[in-house]
Design a protein around this motif. Sequence first.
Motif, PDB file in Angstrom:
ATOM      1  N   ASP A 138       0.935  -1.317   0.103  1.00 33.66           N
ATOM      2  CA  ASP A 138       0.581  -0.130   0.016  1.00 33.66           C
ATOM      3  C   ASP A 138       1.208   1.457   0.486  1.00 33.66           C
ATOM      4  N   GLY A 139       2.288   1.143  -0.309  1.00 33.89           N
ATOM      5  CA  GLY A 139       3.233   2.459   0.221  1.00 33.89           C
ATOM      6  C   GLY A 139       2.967   2.294   1.758  1.00 33.89           C
ATOM      7  N   SER A 140       2.622   2.417   2.152  1.00 39.43           N
ATOM      8  CA  SER A 140       3.300   3.249   3.772  1.00 39.43           C
ATOM      9  C   SER A 140       5.146   2.695   4.305  1.00 39.43           C
ATOM     10  N   ARG A 141       5.306   3.115   4.935  1.00 42.65           N
ATOM     11  CA  ARG A 141       6.463   3.178   5.286  1.00 42.65           C
ATOM     12  C   ARG A 141       7.104   1.901   5.746  1.00 42.65           C
ATOM     13  N   ALA A 142       7.977   1.642   6.392  1.00 41.93           N
ATOM     14  CA  ALA A 142       8.529   0.586   7.192  1.00 41.93           C
ATOM     15  C   ALA A 142       9.975   0.517   7.138  1.00 41.93           C
ATOM     16  N   SER A 143       9.973   0.271   8.910  1.00 42.86           N
ATOM     17  CA  SER A 143      10.928  -0.029   9.349  1.00 42.86           C
ATOM     18  C   SER A 143      11.853  -1.492   9.694  1.00 42.86           C
ATOM     19  N   HIS A 144      13.033  -1.628   9.444  1.00 41.94           N
ATOM     20  CA  HIS A 144      13.463  -2.925   9.923  1.00 41.94           C
ATOM     21  C   HIS A 144      15.097  -2.835  11.261  1.00 41.94           C
ATOM     22  N   TRP A 145      14.461  -3.774  11.998  1.00 36.18           N
ATOM     23  CA  TRP A 145      15.823  -3.904  12.738  1.00 36.18           C
ATOM     24  C   TRP A 145      16.343  -4.735  13.420  1.00 36.18           C
ATOM     25  N   GLU A 146      17.857  -5.697  13.016  1.00 38.74           N
ATOM     26  CA  GLU A 146      17.904  -6.752  13.541  1.00 38.74           C
ATOM     27  C   GLU A 146      19.187  -6.493  13.989  1.00 38.74           C
ATOM     28  N   ASN A 147      19.533  -7.816  15.035  1.00 44.14           N
ATOM     29  CA  ASN A 147      21.066  -7.959  15.715  1.00 44.14           C
ATOM     30  C   ASN A 147      21.140  -9.582  15.631  1.00 44.14           C
ATOM     31  N   THR A 148      22.529  -9.988  15.934  1.00 45.21           N
ATOM     32  CA  THR A 148      22.801 -11.711  16.454  1.00 45.21           C
ATOM     33  C   THR A 148      23.176 -11.509  17.043  1.00 45.21           C
ATOM     34  N   VAL A 149      22.901 -12.407  18.065  1.00 44.44           N
ATOM     35  CA  VAL A 149      23.065 -12.961  19.079  1.00 44.44           C
ATOM     36  C   VAL A 149      22.925 -14.193  19.714  1.00 44.44           C
ATOM     37  N   ALA A 150      23.999 -14.404  21.093  1.00 45.36           N
ATOM     38  CA  ALA A 150      24.164 -15.515  21.200  1.00 45.36           C
ATOM     39  C   ALA A 150      23.894 -15.765  22.759  1.00 45.36           C
ATOM     40  N   VAL A 151      23.418 -17.026  22.944  1.00 45.79           N
ATOM     41  CA  VAL A 151      23.157 -17.455  24.240  1.00 45.79           C
ATOM     42  C   VAL A 151      24.181 -18.103  24.570  1.00 45.79           C
ATOM     43  N   THR A 152      24.135 -17.082  26.115  1.00 39.30           N
ATOM     44  CA  THR A 152      25.769 -17.765  27.086  1.00 39.30           C
ATOM     45  C   THR A 152      24.917 -18.816  27.811  1.00 39.30           C
ATOM     46  N   GLU A 153      26.143 -19.762  28.646  1.00 36.37           N
ATOM     47  CA  GLU A 153      25.696 -20.458  29.981  1.00 36.37           C
ATOM     48  C   GLU A 153      24.885 -19.173  30.918  1.00 36.37           C
ATOM     49  N   GLY A 154      25.764 -17.821  30.793  1.00 35.56           N
ATOM     50  CA  GLY A 154      24.635 -16.616  31.582  1.00 35.56           C
ATOM     51  C   GLY A 154      23.679 -15.787  31.927  1.00 35.56           C
ATOM     52  N   GLY A 155      23.317 -16.017  29.428  1.00 34.76           N
ATOM     53  CA  GLY A 155      22.285 -15.407  29.283  1.00 34.76           C
ATOM     54  C   GLY A 155      22.455 -15.167  28.351  1.00 34.76           C
ATOM     55  N   LEU A 156      22.133 -13.792  27.805  1.00 42.71           N
ATOM     56  CA  LEU A 156      22.201 -12.984  26.506  1.00 42.71           C
ATOM     57  C   LEU A 156      24.444 -12.591  25.772  1.00 42.71           C
ATOM     58  N   TRP A 157      24.998 -12.263  24.514  1.00 43.48           N
ATOM     59  CA  TRP A 157      25.469 -11.270  24.187  1.00 43.48           C
ATOM     60  C   TRP A 157      24.804 -11.342  22.757  1.00 43.48           C
TER      61      TRP A 157
END
Length: 277
Positions: free
Chosen positions: A238-257
């Motif tokens: 429909d011609g509406s505007r768009a946004s895109h966000w991304e990250n690469t993530v690792a799951v570690t023993e203690g949480g997230l990186w």
Amino acid sequence: MFGRGRVPAKTTDQVLLMRRAGLVVGETLAELADAVRAGLTTADLDAVAEKAIRGRGATPSFLGYHGFPATICVSVNEEIVHGIPGARVLQDGDLVSIDCGAIVEGWHGDAAMTVVVGGDEAARPEDLDLSAATEASMWDGIRALVPGERLFDVGAAVEDSIAESARRLGRPLSIVDGYTGHGIGTEMHQDPNVHNERVREKGPIVTVGTTVAIEPMVTLGTYESHELDDEWTVVTEDGSRASHWENTVAVTEGGLWVLTALDGGRAQLGDRYAPLD
């Protein structure tokens, strides 16, 4: 094959190599955010990105990938993803999503951001709302990565985040149909897919060593899209505007990186932040 299995895990050494690639991506995106201004072409941004990536001893992930002709994807306004850099001249107020990937010693990092040409003062309020909601949904999806839980909880978290933002803002927001995040490692795109919305399947179990790219794509209008004749650029129906966000993530023993975030995700994740030494 991943419906009842576990997400393939990376070793500590492999995650550390991916962090090196992720930092190249994060630093390149930071340079691009500083470089974006009216009067530049999208090809100018591509040149900045290639110099930044190669100058750090890395290789662009996107260049030549299934024939893609550039170092980064630059998608403007109604373009959602996979925009090919070229002669288009940026103007104040344009909403620009930039997707970037880099390879270090065979390991990939992949991330995307949305910026407004001319900064917040040049932006339409609805575009700022859209970008902020999309970024927030990405972080909510990242926080849903928990060892022993299901990977597709990420999509439920993204969907709930966007629904809450739409209610709070009083604006229509739609998650683009048919596009997902993905596993990542020695290839940029690996199984399994990482959905941006709630799905019936529960998906594989998240494990320590899981590495995925989480990337919501959200519009101010419809969830429907189509590909242009260049066979790459995806635009809203429909011609509406768009946004895109991304990250690469690792799951570690203690949480997230967050491998592609310069601070590793510390500012957003709080006590879930757990980098490897």
